[in-house]
Scaffold this active site. Structure first.
Site, PDB file in Angstrom:
ATOM      1  CG  PHE A  15      -1.447   1.374   1.567  1.00  0.00           C
ATOM      2  CD1 PHE A  15      -2.555   1.889   0.912  1.00  0.00           C
ATOM      3  CD2 PHE A  15      -0.808   2.171   2.516  1.00  0.00           C
ATOM      4  CE1 PHE A  15      -3.012   3.169   1.185  1.00  0.00           C
ATOM      5  CE2 PHE A  15      -1.258   3.447   2.798  1.00  0.00           C
ATOM      6  CZ  PHE A  15      -2.359   3.956   2.139  1.00  0.00           C
ATOM      7  CE  LYS A  66       3.163  -2.736  11.384  1.00  0.00           C
ATOM      8  NZ  LYS A  66       1.718  -2.501  11.512  1.00  0.00           N
ATOM      9  N   GLY A 141      -8.489 -10.293  18.377  1.00  0.00           N
ATOM     10  CA  GLY A 141      -7.100 -10.455  17.933  1.00  0.00           C
ATOM     11  C   GLY A 141      -6.140  -9.887  18.951  1.00  0.00           C
ATOM     12  CB  ALA A 145      -3.016  -4.114  14.269  1.00  0.00           C
ATOM     13  N   GLY A 243     -10.688  -0.229   7.514  1.00  0.00           N
ATOM     14  CA  GLY A 243      -9.401   0.328   7.918  1.00  0.00           C
ATOM     15  C   GLY A 243      -8.748   1.283   6.924  1.00  0.00           C
TER      16      GLY A 243
HETATM   17  N1  NAP Z   1      -5.903  -0.265   8.448  1.00  0.00           N
HETATM   18  C1  NAP Z   1      -4.676  -0.101   8.874  1.00  0.00           C
HETATM   19  O1  NAP Z   1      -4.106   0.994   8.848  1.00  0.00           O
HETATM   20  C2  NAP Z   1      -3.957  -1.272   9.466  1.00  0.00           C
HETATM   21  C3  NAP Z   1      -2.797  -1.089  10.240  1.00  0.00           C
HETATM   22  C4  NAP Z   1      -2.162  -2.218  10.792  1.00  0.00           C
HETATM   23  C5  NAP Z   1      -2.684  -3.479  10.555  1.00  0.00           C
HETATM   24  N2  NAP Z   1      -3.799  -3.623   9.771  1.00  0.00           N
HETATM   25  C6  NAP Z   1      -4.366  -4.953   9.533  1.00  0.00           C
HETATM   26  O2  NAP Z   1      -4.638  -5.554  10.766  1.00  0.00           O
HETATM   27  C7  NAP Z   1      -4.472  -6.963  10.674  1.00  0.00           C
HETATM   28  C8  NAP Z   1      -3.548  -7.454  11.790  1.00  0.00           C
HETATM   29  O3  NAP Z   1      -2.259  -6.904  11.620  1.00  0.00           O
HETATM   30  P1  NAP Z   1      -1.119  -7.196  12.723  1.00  0.00           P
HETATM   31  O4  NAP Z   1       0.053  -6.421  12.311  1.00  0.00           O
HETATM   32  O5  NAP Z   1      -1.653  -7.022  14.101  1.00  0.00           O
HETATM   33  O6  NAP Z   1      -0.846  -8.759  12.483  1.00  0.00           O
HETATM   34  P2  NAP Z   1      -0.343  -9.819  13.538  1.00  0.00           P
HETATM   35  O7  NAP Z   1       0.641  -9.193  14.482  1.00  0.00           O
HETATM   36  O8  NAP Z   1       0.032 -11.011  12.763  1.00  0.00           O
HETATM   37  O9  NAP Z   1      -1.640 -10.147  14.425  1.00  0.00           O
HETATM   38  C9  NAP Z   1      -2.824 -10.638  13.893  1.00  0.00           C
HETATM   39  C10 NAP Z   1      -3.600 -11.348  15.019  1.00  0.00           C
HETATM   40  O10 NAP Z   1      -4.789 -11.848  14.433  1.00  0.00           O
HETATM   41  C11 NAP Z   1      -5.125 -13.101  15.006  1.00  0.00           C
HETATM   42  N3  NAP Z   1      -5.411 -14.037  13.927  1.00  0.00           N
HETATM   43  C12 NAP Z   1      -4.622 -14.370  12.866  1.00  0.00           C
HETATM   44  N4  NAP Z   1      -5.237 -15.284  12.092  1.00  0.00           N
HETATM   45  C13 NAP Z   1      -6.434 -15.540  12.686  1.00  0.00           C
HETATM   46  C14 NAP Z   1      -7.520 -16.425  12.394  1.00  0.00           C
HETATM   47  N5  NAP Z   1      -7.494 -17.213  11.323  1.00  0.00           N
HETATM   48  N6  NAP Z   1      -8.591 -16.434  13.219  1.00  0.00           N
HETATM   49  C15 NAP Z   1      -8.639 -15.643  14.317  1.00  0.00           C
HETATM   50  N7  NAP Z   1      -7.618 -14.801  14.655  1.00  0.00           N
HETATM   51  C16 NAP Z   1      -6.551 -14.763  13.852  1.00  0.00           C
HETATM   52  C17 NAP Z   1      -3.932 -13.553  15.822  1.00  0.00           C
HETATM   53  O11 NAP Z   1      -4.290 -13.446  17.177  1.00  0.00           O
HETATM   54  P3  NAP Z   1      -4.422 -14.725  18.115  1.00  0.00           P
HETATM   55  O12 NAP Z   1      -3.406 -15.736  17.599  1.00  0.00           O
HETATM   56  O13 NAP Z   1      -4.103 -14.192  19.453  1.00  0.00           O
HETATM   57  O14 NAP Z   1      -5.823 -15.204  18.008  1.00  0.00           O
HETATM   58  C18 NAP Z   1      -2.841 -12.537  15.554  1.00  0.00           C
HETATM   59  O15 NAP Z   1      -2.131 -12.168  16.705  1.00  0.00           O
HETATM   60  C19 NAP Z   1      -3.933  -7.234   9.265  1.00  0.00           C
HETATM   61  O16 NAP Z   1      -5.004  -7.622   8.444  1.00  0.00           O
HETATM   62  C20 NAP Z   1      -3.385  -5.886   8.821  1.00  0.00           C
HETATM   63  O17 NAP Z   1      -3.427  -5.720   7.423  1.00  0.00           O
HETATM   64  C21 NAP Z   1      -4.445  -2.557   9.237  1.00  0.00           C
END
Ligand code: NAP
Length: 260
Positions: A15, A66, A141, A145, A243
């Site tokens: 992005f 990060k 989650g 994020a 988002g």
């Molecule tokens: N809009 C924006 O500006 C913005 C900014 C940052 C991130 N995001 C989005 O936010 C999301 C998370 O990003 P992140 O950096 O936090 O990633 P991350 O550190 O990998 O964390 C994602 C969390 O989601 C949970 N998860 C993953 N797969 C899952 C599943 N199949 N079912 C249920 N829970 C699941 C896990 O939690 P558990 O294992 O504890 O269940 C994991 O800790 C991504 O889609 C990213 O693109 C958007």
């Protein structure tokens, strides 16, 4: 020319690269600034990248770096420290006075400062939606994020419970979320990637039938524009938000930090 970039791995559909390249084009800044994605499987490559690109002034940081990137920084903004994640680095070239007088530019010093602009983007995009009946929230989650979201909710005085597939600390499991819990917590934020393209029929497992028109459903996912989570919320009359605005605000905040 001043250069900016993105580090993370893998970097398939970036992005940030698209956003800043289009921004520079639209604002007639192409001669002055450029933006490049630097796929980086291992963070130990960061010092070399900075050495090879002396015109690099700022970096966005994405998954999986990060947290690890903080080890390489000279200064971390207090909010980023509290969140324990950095998604924006400002690269400051400082010429020591002696080097300036001796003309020895080889002793150029580079200082790396870390910030978290995800939290700012989330806060600014959420605030206009909040009403007095949103003092309690549910965060779905528990990744990077989610920590930025939790930081903002704490700052805004909104109490929350976190939901995770792993039963760690005080987090709830998805099975523990009851309809009463949903009725009590009128702000629900999805910070998981569940529902992201191409898995667009998936949604976090919560009792959607308990949703009302007083609920806000906020999804950090922005592709598709309306995720299954948001669709189910809309069908129950809830206010929904994806988002995308958060993403744009965090990018502009990074731009402001780099130019301050
Ligand atoms: N809009 C924006 O500006 C913005 C900014 C940052 C991130 N995001 C989005 O936010 C999301 C998370 O990003 P992140 O950096 O936090 O990633 P991350 O550190 O990998 O964390 C994602 C969390 O989601 C949970 N998860 C993953 N797969 C899952 C599943 N199949 N079912 C249920 N829970 C699941 C896990 O939690 P558990 O294992 O504890 O269940 C994991 O800790 C991504 O889609 C990213 O693109 C958007």
């Amino acid at each position: 020319m001043k250069k900016f970039g993105l580090i993370g791995y893998p970097l398939t559909h970036s992005f940030s690269e698209k956003y800043f390249t289009e921004k520079f084009k639209k604002e007639g800044l192409e001669e002055e600034f450029s933006y490049e994605a630097f796929p980086m499987p291992n963070l130990s490559e960061l010092p070399e990248l900075i050495k090879r690109n002396p015109d690099l002034c700022g970096l966005n940081v994405t998954v999986p770096h990060k947290i690890g990137v903080m080890y390489y920084l000279d200064k971390i903004d207090p909010a980023a420290k509290e969140i324990d994640a950095v998604n924006c680095i400002k690269i400051v070239n400082s010429h020591p006075v002696e080097a300036f007088f001796s003309g020895e530019l080889s002793s150029l010093q580079v200082r790396l400062e870390g910030y978290n602009t995800d939290a700012y983007g989330f806060e600014m995009s959420l605030k206009p939606l909040l009403k007095n009946h949103h003092p309690k929230a549910l965060i779905l989650g528990a990744g990077g994020a989610a920590r930025a979201v939790a930081y903002v909710l704490n700052k805004l005085g909104i109490s929350f419970k976190s939901v995770s597939r792993r039963s760690i600390k005080k987090q709830l499991s998805y099975e523990q979320i009851t309809p009463d819990m949903i009725k009590e917590r009128l702000l629900i934020i999805n910070t998981t990637p569940v529902g992201t393209y191409p898995n667009i029929t998936q949604a976090p497992e919560i009792p959607y039938d308990a949703l009302t028109s007083k609920h806000i459903l906020y999804d950090l996912v922005y592709n598709p524009e309306e995720t299954e989570f948001l669709k189910r919320g809309r069908e129950h009359g809830a206010i929904t938000k994806n988002g995308l605005e958060m993403l744009h605000i965090q990018a502009e905040k990074a731009w402001e930090i780099w130019n301050s």
